[in-house]
Design an enzyme around this catalytic site. Sequence first.
Site, PDB file in Angstrom:
ATOM      1  N   ASP A   1      -6.283 -11.105   0.822  1.00 20.11           N
ATOM      2  CA  ASP A   1      -6.598 -10.387   2.059  1.00 20.11           C
ATOM      3  C   ASP A   1      -8.101 -10.097   2.135  1.00 20.11           C
ATOM      4  O   ASP A   1      -8.584  -9.541   3.133  1.00 20.11           O
ATOM      5  CB  ASP A   1      -5.747  -9.121   2.208  1.00 20.11           C
ATOM      6  CG  ASP A   1      -5.923  -8.151   1.065  1.00 20.11           C
ATOM      7  OD1 ASP A   1      -6.675  -8.466   0.113  1.00 20.11           O
ATOM      8  OD2 ASP A   1      -5.304  -7.061   1.105  1.00 20.11           O
ATOM      9  N   SER A   2      -8.842 -10.518   1.109  1.00 21.95           N
ATOM     10  CA  SER A   2     -10.318 -10.492   1.183  1.00 21.95           C
ATOM     11  C   SER A   2     -10.788 -11.403   2.320  1.00 21.95           C
ATOM     12  O   SER A   2     -11.954 -11.363   2.710  1.00 21.95           O
ATOM     13  CB  SER A   2     -10.936 -10.914  -0.146  1.00 21.95           C
ATOM     14  OG  SER A   2     -10.359 -12.120  -0.615  1.00 21.95           O
ATOM     15  N   GLU A   7      -7.942  -5.377 -11.534  1.00 14.41           N
ATOM     16  CA  GLU A   7      -9.267  -5.423 -10.903  1.00 14.41           C
ATOM     17  C   GLU A   7     -10.118  -4.240 -11.340  1.00 14.41           C
ATOM     18  O   GLU A   7      -9.715  -3.081 -11.260  1.00 14.41           O
ATOM     19  CB  GLU A   7      -9.099  -5.425  -9.365  1.00 14.41           C
ATOM     20  CG  GLU A   7     -10.427  -5.483  -8.644  1.00 14.41           C
ATOM     21  CD  GLU A   7     -10.325  -5.863  -7.160  1.00 14.41           C
ATOM     22  OE1 GLU A   7      -9.213  -6.199  -6.689  1.00 14.41           O
ATOM     23  OE2 GLU A   7     -11.360  -5.837  -6.482  1.00 14.41           O
ATOM     24  N   LYS A  20       1.543 -11.518  -3.395  1.00 13.47           N
ATOM     25  CA  LYS A  20       0.926 -10.494  -4.250  1.00 13.47           C
ATOM     26  C   LYS A  20       0.929  -9.166  -3.492  1.00 13.47           C
ATOM     27  O   LYS A  20       0.663  -9.136  -2.294  1.00 13.47           O
ATOM     28  CB  LYS A  20      -0.506 -10.891  -4.627  1.00 13.47           C
ATOM     29  CG  LYS A  20      -1.262  -9.816  -5.424  1.00 13.47           C
ATOM     30  CD  LYS A  20      -2.481 -10.353  -6.145  1.00 13.47           C
ATOM     31  CE  LYS A  20      -3.716 -10.501  -5.299  1.00 13.47           C
ATOM     32  NZ  LYS A  20      -4.221  -9.255  -4.693  1.00 13.47           N
ATOM     33  N   GLU A  60      -0.269  -4.902  -3.885  1.00 13.08           N
ATOM     34  CA  GLU A  60      -1.094  -3.947  -4.619  1.00 13.08           C
ATOM     35  C   GLU A  60      -0.296  -2.682  -4.929  1.00 13.08           C
ATOM     36  O   GLU A  60       0.340  -2.116  -4.040  1.00 13.08           O
ATOM     37  CB  GLU A  60      -2.325  -3.552  -3.794  1.00 13.08           C
ATOM     38  CG  GLU A  60      -3.296  -4.701  -3.584  1.00 13.08           C
ATOM     39  CD  GLU A  60      -4.542  -4.293  -2.812  1.00 13.08           C
ATOM     40  OE1 GLU A  60      -4.727  -3.082  -2.537  1.00 13.08           O
ATOM     41  OE2 GLU A  60      -5.337  -5.190  -2.479  1.00 13.08           O
ATOM     42  N   ASP A  85      -1.544 -12.749  -0.403  1.00 16.04           N
ATOM     43  CA  ASP A  85      -1.504 -11.289  -0.352  1.00 16.04           C
ATOM     44  C   ASP A  85      -0.654 -10.802   0.809  1.00 16.04           C
ATOM     45  O   ASP A  85      -0.821 -11.266   1.946  1.00 16.04           O
ATOM     46  CB  ASP A  85      -2.918 -10.729  -0.132  1.00 16.04           C
ATOM     47  CG  ASP A  85      -3.627 -10.402  -1.431  1.00 16.04           C
ATOM     48  OD1 ASP A  85      -2.941 -10.107  -2.422  1.00 16.04           O
ATOM     49  OD2 ASP A  85      -4.867 -10.438  -1.446  1.00 16.04           O
TER      50      ASP A  85
HETATM   51  O1  KIV Z   1      -7.959 -10.372  -1.849  1.00 11.06           O
HETATM   52  C1  KIV Z   1      -8.478 -10.789  -2.903  1.00 11.06           C
HETATM   53  O2  KIV Z   1      -9.384 -11.646  -2.888  1.00 11.06           O
HETATM   54  C2  KIV Z   1      -8.003 -10.249  -4.173  1.00 11.06           C
HETATM   55  C3  KIV Z   1      -8.774 -10.597  -5.401  1.00 11.06           C
HETATM   56  C4  KIV Z   1     -10.051  -9.850  -5.440  1.00 11.06           C
HETATM   57  C5  KIV Z   1      -7.983 -10.421  -6.636  1.00 11.06           C
HETATM   58  O3  KIV Z   1      -7.044  -9.553  -4.194  1.00 11.06           O
END
Ligand code: KIV
Length: 271
Positions: free
Chosen positions: A51-52, A189, A120, A122, A90
């Site tokens: 989600d980055s 992280e 994934k 969090e 994510d």
């Molecule tokens: O969204 C992302 O890029 C991440 C990584 C920093 C692990 O969750």
Amino acid sequence: MSKHSDIKRVTTHVLQELKLKGEKISMLTAYDYSMAKIIDEAGIDVILVGDSASNVMAGHETTLPITLDQMIYHASSVVRAAKRSLIVVDLPFGTYQGNSKMALASAIQIMKESGAHSVKLEGGREIIESVDRILSAGIPVMGHLGLTPQSIYKFGTYVVRAKEEDEAQRLKEDALLLEASGCFAIVLEKIPAHLAKEVAESVNIPVIGIGAGNGVDGQVLVSHDMLGINNDFNPRFLRKYHNLYEEMKGAVGAYIKDVKSKDFPNEKEQY
Ligand code: KIV
């Protein structure tokens, strides 16, 4: 046991084997077809459609605004490119916290509409019901502990997490909980290296670090950061393998010059 170069498609079982063999797992982010194709063909083990994308692709300050449909758009572009890597997507903010039924619906939508292999989430104990429910549908889940950017407004800052004993203890317990639930791997992280190593040694599933030192089972970075495309993010944990920001800017500058001077296109570059 298979050699790294023999692997046709990386699966969660392959990652487990890599941990057992002591071979480190490589993971990078990708959000689009072209980047995913390069990364996949280079032989990366895992591609994270993070989600980055909210920061890197859309220019938001946090990961919070990205939607499920936007994540599916990015993930399906990556799926079309990647022939070898395991693809993890994510679940975006607001699509799984506190409501396991909604979490399962979000995960199913990602799997159905993008063709990705896993999701994934969090968090630890506070989202364990959602993790359990998604796993019960046969969808592989990767956990994510330590600095969890979707909770940035709770933390207030992006500094190193779990430096204090009570937070470190909670993180260790959460890692065991995620493993017991059936997660196939955990991202850690921005936490102290000694703590990340202790967690990696305490669980049987692979632990992949970002800013978590070298005692874990693999590493993940944001591809735009490690390639130097993004030039204004320089945390201590980041190793830059290129300065593509300057190289790409230079190439665009050269193109502009050639167009303005009428050097481009020349005789051979036209019909
Ligand atoms: O969204 C992302 O890029 C991440 C990584 C920093 C692990 O969750």
